[in-house]
Design an enzyme around this catalytic site. Structure first.
Site, PDB file in Angstrom:
ATOM      1  N   ALA A  17       0.954  -1.111   0.124  1.00 57.41           N
ATOM      2  CA  ALA A  17       0.090   0.196   0.116  1.00 57.41           C
ATOM      3  C   ALA A  17       0.828   1.249  -0.127  1.00 57.41           C
ATOM      4  O   ALA A  17       0.204   2.265   0.397  1.00 57.41           O
ATOM      5  CB  ALA A  17      -0.863   0.036   1.363  1.00 57.41           C
ATOM      6  N   GLY A  20       1.431   3.005  -6.006  1.00 59.19           N
ATOM      7  CA  GLY A  20       0.650   2.247  -6.848  1.00 59.19           C
ATOM      8  C   GLY A  20      -0.676   1.679  -6.627  1.00 59.19           C
ATOM      9  O   GLY A  20      -1.413   2.746  -6.152  1.00 59.19           O
ATOM     10  N   TYR A 157       8.757 -12.970 -14.307  1.00 65.97           N
ATOM     11  CA  TYR A 157       7.629 -12.205 -14.020  1.00 65.97           C
ATOM     12  C   TYR A 157       6.249 -12.675 -14.498  1.00 65.97           C
ATOM     13  O   TYR A 157       5.390 -12.861 -13.899  1.00 65.97           O
ATOM     14  CB  TYR A 157       7.770 -10.884 -14.513  1.00 65.97           C
ATOM     15  CG  TYR A 157       6.764 -10.106 -14.150  1.00 65.97           C
ATOM     16  CD1 TYR A 157       6.346  -9.380 -12.736  1.00 65.97           C
ATOM     17  CD2 TYR A 157       5.795  -9.491 -15.165  1.00 65.97           C
ATOM     18  CE1 TYR A 157       5.367  -8.800 -12.535  1.00 65.97           C
ATOM     19  CE2 TYR A 157       4.806  -8.604 -14.948  1.00 65.97           C
ATOM     20  CZ  TYR A 157       4.525  -8.369 -13.414  1.00 65.97           C
ATOM     21  OH  TYR A 157       3.390  -7.547 -13.251  1.00 65.97           O
TER      22      TYR A 157
END
Length: 258
Positions: A17, A20, A157
């Site tokens: 948090a 983004g 990723y």
């Protein structure tokens, strides 16, 4: 009349948090009257967010989702009313590097696996029993279009986000009859700190993917998350795949010898 859920009932646990999507989601939920537990590694940013949103609305926890013991301790120590979590936003994640597989850093690969996979499953697994015991809720996982479509340099990723996609689908089966919904969010081109992290602070490389185009924003993604969790309880959005209007799926990558 179509009855949406009342956001003032929401108690939302958000990982990642400090920037983004996670930061934007914290703002969106609090603006709607929800309580938010904002977690992340950067304490200064968490404190700034709490000062903005108010301590009565936003409880902050400095933690790294890769630290399973620390996560367990933080969840067990949640004070009322923040202990009644009914929405989990497993958002913390990152990409590192864009080199071909044979040249990529194994350390970078390990960090992505530990964060995007292990950290996410720790978060979901540790919070699920509470959601079930309290009569239901919603798990939102952060995937990516990279989990659907391959691209050069995105090997680990993309694989980590494919894991997230399948994990979310399997959760749906495991949670039948438990009144817990599951949604995987799969964003495409979005201008956040994502690329700055991927290229380890190199601003030139980080800005290149967004040059000459109009990317989505963190607020766009937060709105889609909020919408999915606000629908009536009998409606489950399995996944939301979003791309900027200026982004599309390209042609197949075909290697041709000279």
């Amino acid at each position: 009349m179509y009855s949406l859920l009342d956001p003032s009932r929401f108690v939302v646990f958000i990982t990642g948090a400090t920037s983004g999507f996670g930061e934007a989601a914290a703002r969106r939920y609090v603006a709607a009257g929800a309580k938010v537990i904002a977690t992340g590694r950067r304490k200064d940013r968490l404190e700034k967010l709490q000062a903005e949103l108010g301590a009565g609305n936003c409880h902050i926890i400095e933690l790294d989702v890769r630290d399973r013991a620390g996560l367990e301790k933080a969840i067990a120590a949640l004070p009322a009313p923040f202990d009644a979590v009914n929405i989990v936003l497993a958002n913390a994640g990152l990409a590192l590097g864009l080199q071909p597989a044979a040249e990529a850093s194994l350390d970078d690969w390990q960090t992505m696996i530990d964060t995007n996979i292990s950290g996410l499953v720790y978060t979901v697994r540790l919070l699920l029993p509470g959601l079930i015991a309290r009569g239901g809720g919603h798990v939102v996982t952060l995937g990516s279009v990279a989990g659907e479509y391959a691209y050069p340099g995105g090997s680990v990723y993309g694989a980590s986000k494919a894991f997230v996609k399948q994990f979310a689908l399997n959760l749906r089966s495991d949670l039948q009859g438990k009144k817990v919904r599951v949604t995987n969010i799969e964003p495409g081109l979005t201008e956040t700190e994502f690329s700055l992290v991927r290229f380890k602070g190199d601003e030139g490389k980080a800005s290149a993917p967004y040059s000459g185009t109009k990317a989505m924003t963190a607020e766009d993604i937060a709105e889609s998350i909020f919408w999915a969790t606000s629908l009536p309880e009998h409606v489950n959005i399995n996944k939301i795949e979003l791309m900027a209007t200026t982004q599309a799926i390209g042609p197949f990558d075909i290697y041709r010898e000279d």
